[in-house]
Design an enzyme around this catalytic site. Structure first.
Site, mmCIF file in Angstrom:
data_model
loop_
_atom_site.group_PDB
_atom_site.id
_atom_site.type_symbol
_atom_site.label_atom_id
_atom_site.label_comp_id
_atom_site.label_asym_id
_atom_site.label_seq_id
_atom_site.Cartn_x
_atom_site.Cartn_y
_atom_site.Cartn_z
ATOM 1 N N ASP A 274 -3.556 2.260 -5.485
ATOM 2 C CA ASP A 274 -2.269 2.223 -4.776
ATOM 3 C C ASP A 274 -2.168 1.056 -3.798
ATOM 4 O O ASP A 274 -1.409 1.115 -2.848
ATOM 5 C CB ASP A 274 -2.048 3.535 -4.030
ATOM 6 C CG ASP A 274 -2.977 3.686 -2.846
ATOM 7 O OD1 ASP A 274 -4.135 3.257 -2.946
ATOM 8 O OD2 ASP A 274 -2.526 4.203 -1.816
ATOM 9 N N GLU A 275 -2.912 0.004 -4.036
ATOM 10 C CA GLU A 275 -2.997 -1.044 -3.026
ATOM 11 C C GLU A 275 -3.246 -2.393 -3.700
ATOM 12 O O GLU A 275 -4.078 -2.490 -4.603
ATOM 13 C CB GLU A 275 -4.180 -0.688 -2.132
ATOM 14 C CG GLU A 275 -4.258 -1.390 -0.840
ATOM 15 C CD GLU A 275 -5.563 -1.015 -0.130
ATOM 16 O OE1 GLU A 275 -5.992 -1.836 0.681
ATOM 17 O OE2 GLU A 275 -6.162 0.034 -0.397
ATOM 18 N N ASP B 173 0.857 -1.186 0.000
ATOM 19 C CA ASP B 173 0.000 0.000 0.000
ATOM 20 C C ASP B 173 0.895 1.240 0.000
ATOM 21 O O ASP B 173 1.783 1.364 0.849
ATOM 22 C CB ASP B 173 -0.871 -0.048 1.260
ATOM 23 C CG ASP B 173 -1.959 1.012 1.262
ATOM 24 O OD1 ASP B 173 -2.084 1.761 0.265
ATOM 25 O OD2 ASP B 173 -2.671 1.093 2.273
HETATM 26 MG MG LIG Z 1 -2.483 3.983 0.379
#
Ligand SMILES: [Mg+2]
Length: 391
Positions: free
Chosen positions: A110-111, A16
């Site tokens: 983003d993960e 993340d």
């Molecule tokens: Mg994040």
């Protein structure tokens, strides 16, 4: 399901990026580094989409009204959301992840979850894989990733979160890792459930692990068993790289209930934009737009519409959310604790609709269609569904 990996212990990474949008802005403009940065809508009416760690120290959080954020941190630099820019960076981020694991399941821009079980010979020990991902994210993207390494998805996600910022947390003994954590950390325990668990004296995940008659009485036998198993770290959900998303969405629960139609509309615009950026990052378009509103008393209202054609254009999706919001009753009177946008009816952006101007492509599309018809004739529609999902 994939039964062949049952015998060897699984190793899941949850990766993340830290304060993604805000970190991108600080990366791109060195004068912002070390300063409280808030990415979001207009300073008077908008909402916070992301806050840098410098801003979080003042209590600024995502989904907070910008007015409140600026009360807490008047010196914050407020920047507009550059969703397309973030989507481009996201593609580079996922390229790094794919270089480190055979199975990658994206959760947002983003993960992601990575399954690196049995990859030691090829890729190294899991903590080394995690360090390598962090190093490449730093070198190639000038961003910071936190990583959790664990035998299951839930504990990997909790681990990456606990280590932030710049974390690397490796969980060996899941039950021991989970036991002291507050019960609200457990997947499937929302605020309402957390309150009722606290009421029967269940505070930590460890308190849940043994199960209890009280718990069974509160939530029913099946759910109680499920929660107790999760609390013991029994979590065999697979990383599903090929999973074709049925819908893509973005939603936020607000610290203070919204009592204003315009503010709800503003949130929905941003959420529509976030969801649209994910569509584009995954090469998809959506035909169905769903707006979700949860009132202060937890009743949920959804409204949906089908667009004339599939799109990944945040602007068109935003217009649809505004129309849908007008159909939601009583916003100004009841107080809203959550809004969300969900996009469904997903299609590949390279789908037939796009090929109209290009003769060879049309021909290829048509012959593909014919091939699919033939498969359907031979093996049934189900065969095609599976073939497409695997694609
Ligand atoms: Mg994040």
């Amino acid at each position: 399901m994939t039964g062949q990996r049952v015998s060897c212990p699984r190793v899941i990474l949850h990766v993340d990026l830290d304060a993604f949008y805000a970190s991108v802005e600080q990366r791109d403009d060195p004068s912002l580094r070390g300063r409280p940065v808030v990415v979001g809508g207009h300073a008077r009416r908008g909402v916070v989409c992301a806050a840098s760690y410098e801003a979080r120290k003042f209590g600024v959080k995502s989904a907070m009204p910008m007015v409140r954020a600026l009360e807490l941190c008047p010196q914050a630099v407020v920047l507009p959301v550059r969703m397309d820019h973030y989507a481009t960076i996201s593609r580079d981020f996922f390229a790094i992840l794919h270089a480190h694991a055979p199975l990658v399941e994206g959760l947002s821009l983003d993960e992601a979850f990575l399954d690196v079980s049995g990859c030691e010979r090829l890729l190294g020990e899991p903590p080394a894989i995690a360090r390598s991902i962090k190093a490449r994210v730093r070198e190639e993207l000038a961003l910071v990733a936190s990583v959790g390494v664990a035998p299951g998805k839930m504990s990997a996600k909790i681990a990456s979160d606990l280590g932030k910022p710049d974390g690397l947390v490796v969980v060996d003994d899941v039950a021991r890792f989970l036991a002291p954590l507050p019960v609200g950390r457990l997947w499937g325990v929302g605020e309402v459930m957390e309150k009722s668990l606290l009421a029967i004296g269940v505070r930590t995940i460890g308190d849940l692990a043994g199960g209890s008659e009280h718990l069974t009485a509160r939530v029913g036998a099946d759910h109680a068993r499920h929660l107790a198993a999760l609390a013991r770290g029994e979590d065999d959900r697979q990383v599903e790289p090929d999973r074709r998303a049925v819908s893509i969405g973005a939603e936020d629960t607000f610290e203070t209930d919204l009592g204003d139609l315009e503010l709800c509309a503003e949130h929905l615009l941003v959420q529509g934009d976030r969801a649209a950026a994910r569509l584009r990052a995954e090469g998809l378009r959506a035909r169905v737009v769903v707006v979700k509103v949860k009132y202060a008393d937890h009743t949920l209202v959804t409204r949906r519409t089908t667009l004339g054609r599939a799109t990944a254009d945040g602007r068109l999706i935003g217009q649809a959310t505004r129309r849908l919001l007008a159909e939601v009753p009583g916003i100004d009177k009841r107080g809203v604790r959550l809004t969300g946008v969900s996009l469904a009816g997903l299609e590949d952006e390279s789908g037939p609709r796009q090929l109209g101007f290009d003769e060879p492509e049309v021909a290829r599309g048509e012959s593909l269609g014919k091939a699919l018809d033939q498969i359907a004739a031979k093996f049934g529609d189900d065969a095609i569904g599976r073939a497409l999902r695997r694609k």
